[in-house]
Structures are given as C-alpha cells and as structure tokens.
Design a protein around this motif. Structure first.
Motif, short mmCIF file in Angstrom:
data_model
loop_
_atom_site.label_atom_id
_atom_site.label_comp_id
_atom_site.label_asym_id
_atom_site.label_seq_id
_atom_site.Cartn_x
_atom_site.Cartn_y
_atom_site.Cartn_z
N THR A 1 5.26 -14.01 13.42
CA THR A 1 6.97 -14.24 13.88
C THR A 1 7.40 -12.34 13.42
O THR A 1 6.61 -11.75 12.78
CB THR A 1 7.69 -14.41 12.71
N ARG B 1 14.22 -24.76 12.66
CA ARG B 1 14.54 -23.40 13.42
C ARG B 1 15.06 -23.71 14.98
O ARG B 1 14.31 -25.19 15.66
CB ARG B 1 13.99 -22.11 13.48
N GLY C 1 14.52 -19.22 16.23
CA GLY C 1 13.54 -19.11 15.21
C GLY C 1 12.04 -18.54 16.47
O GLY C 1 10.91 -17.28 16.04
N TYR D 1 15.77 -10.40 12.46
CA TYR D 1 15.66 -12.17 12.75
C TYR D 1 14.93 -12.97 11.89
O TYR D 1 14.40 -14.10 12.00
CB TYR D 1 16.54 -12.60 13.70
N LEU E 1 12.09 -13.46 13.93
CA LEU E 1 11.81 -14.88 14.42
C LEU E 1 10.49 -14.00 15.37
O LEU E 1 10.12 -13.05 15.19
CB LEU E 1 13.46 -15.27 15.29
#
Length: 301
Positions: free
Chosen positions: A106, A136, A203, A259, A261
């Motif tokens: 991520t 997510r 995600g 974020y 992600l």
C-alpha cells in the motif's frame, strides 16, 4: 513549470534564469524529467534570436540537479525498516504473496506487465475482491473492455468458499468505471477518482490497462487525436504523452500515500513512463496457478 513548487516546495533552483525560461514556455516538471535536453532546448529557443538560447550544457546541469533533488526528497530506508512499516494487501494466494514479499504494498504503485492472455485481468479481478478481506473496497477502472461481471461473481464465490469471510466477499463493493478514450480517462483520474476514494473506504485502485488509451491515441488519424497545448508531431508528441503519463502516475501515487491504499496497474509492455515503481512480469499466470506453479518475475523496482 508552475507545478515545481508543489512537487518540491523546498527546492531552490541553481539557475533561476533558466527556470524563468522554462516557465514562460509552459514546460512542466514532467516535461523536464521525460524529454531529451535537445528537445527542451528547441522548445525554449527563440527562432528570431537563436544565438540567445541557453547552452545545452546548462539545461543538462539543471535537469541533473532537479533529478537529484527528487531523489534526495525520497528517503531510502533499510530493508528492515520497510518490512516493519509497510502494509500489504493479500492476493488470496500464499504462493503469490510470498513471491511479492508479503502481497501488494500500500502507499505506492505496483505495475504488472505481461503479454495478452498472460492472466493480468484475472489477477486484477481477484485483487479487487481480496481487498475486502481487509475490510475495504475497490475501484476498478477498465480502459480496453467493460468489467467482466460473470467472472467477478465466479471469483467472489470461490473466495467465499475458501476463506468463509464475515461479511462475505461481494461484487457490490467493487466500483467499476470504464474509460473509452484518453480524454475521459484524464477527467476521471483527475476529478472523479479522488472524490470516490474520499467518500468510500477504498483499499485498492485497479487500472486495466494504464497505457491502452495512450497507445490508441497514437493509432488514430491525426485529425481525430485529442489536441493539447503546444502539441507537435512524431517524437515531440510522443514525449509529451510520456510526460502526461508520468503526471498520471504522480497523481495516483499521491492518492496511494494519502489514503494508505494500493494502486495496481496492468500493461502489455514496459517503457510507458511508470518509472520508480515496482514492476512485475506475468508469465501465463492463470495457467500456472491452475498447475500450482506460479511464474512471477520482478522486472524492476
């Protein structure tokens, strides 16, 4: 090059006169990092007074210093620190997770490259669902064909059977977007995607494939191409598109960092501008998984 202060707010250029020239000719930071110094020299040379153009050596030095500034702005951590702080998304397969040193990282971009039929889309569809094992959702952006809903349902059913998650994996948490051309893709990535990510617990962002619309743009007749400011033909236009792709990557990486992600993109070949990110080459992934053997080769990082 008005974006330089945003990208490197603490950077002090070594040649302010040259910087002013770049700005007056609407050269972006991506242009400076992707174009050849000779092409940059042509762009800023006054045809009426060519003798007043900056020496090529000065331009090369400026670009070298700018590249060094970007490198120093990105901290290099020891492997132990990276492993301790990095979080990963599971691919749903322990063998692949192991080959990827933990899964899909991520906060960054991961690019999977493979020939047509290697299993890229199959792999990306799976990632769009396995992210739900982390609680997510996913955004799946298709550029070549609409999302295969029947196949997505099959994969979801398989994951629910294997992992029995609670709540179960659902296709409802996969937000699908189709970009049929470069103009639509640019609008979605710049404006719609950040809003979608902010409103939903996303995600992973999947783009299949990242360079398809750029390739299609060059295959179209000149009269039908999307016009851009300062557009040229041949190598100059190719370089500009390469710079635009670098800009796309910068925006995606910022979303990934903000974020926490993962951004995962697919490509059929290397060399489209997504540099400095992890790239893996897929070799018949779908067939190999069925046989219990996975060929997943890191190409660069």
């Amino acid at each position: 090059m008005t974006d330089l202060t945003q990208l490197l707010p603490h950077y002090t250029p070594t040649n302010t006169r040259l910087l002013t020239s770049f700005q007056s000719h609407n050269l972006t930071t991506a242009d400076l990092l992707s174009l050849d110094p000779t092409d940059i020299s042509r762009r800023i040379t006054d045809k009426k007074y060519p003798s007043l153009s900056p020496p090529l050596l000065e331009i090369k030095r400026f670009i070298t210093n700018l590249s060094a500034a970007f490198s120093s702005d990105t901290p290099i951590l020891p492997a132990t620190s990276i492993n301790a702080s990095q979080t990963f998304l599971s691919t749903g397969d322990e063998t692949i997770n192991s080959l990827l040193n933990g899964g899909i990282p991520t906060g960054t971009i991961t690019e999977f490259v493979g020939e047509s039929g290697a299993g890229k889309t199959q792999f990306l569809l799976t990632l769009a669902l396995t992210v739900q094992l982390h609680g997510r959702g996913a955004v799946y952006i298709s550029t070549e064909s609409p999302l295969s809903t029947p196949r997505l349902l099959q994969i979801a059913s398989s994951l629910n059977t294997r992992f029995s998650p609670n709540p179960p994996v659902s296709t409802d948490k996969v937000l699908s977007i189709t970009c049929s051309d470069l103009e639509t893709q640019d609008h979605i990535l710049r404006y719609q995607l950040p809003v979608t990510v902010a409103r939903h617990n996303i995600g992973v962002i999947v783009i299949d494939s990242i360079a398809a619309n750029f390739r299609a743009e060059f295959d179209r007749p000149d009269a039908k191409r999307v016009k851009t400011s300062g557009t040229g033909e041949g190598p100059a236009q190719m370089a500009r598109r390469g710079g635009e792709l670098v800009g796309v990557a910068q925006g995606l990486r910022e979303l990934a960092r903000r974020y926490k992600l993962a951004v995962v993109v697919a490509n059929q070949r290397l060399g489209h501008g997504l540099v400095a990110f992890t790239v893996y080459t897929l070799q018949n992934l779908e067939v190999s998984l069925a046989r219990g053997v996975t060929h997943l080769n890191p190409s660069s990082s």
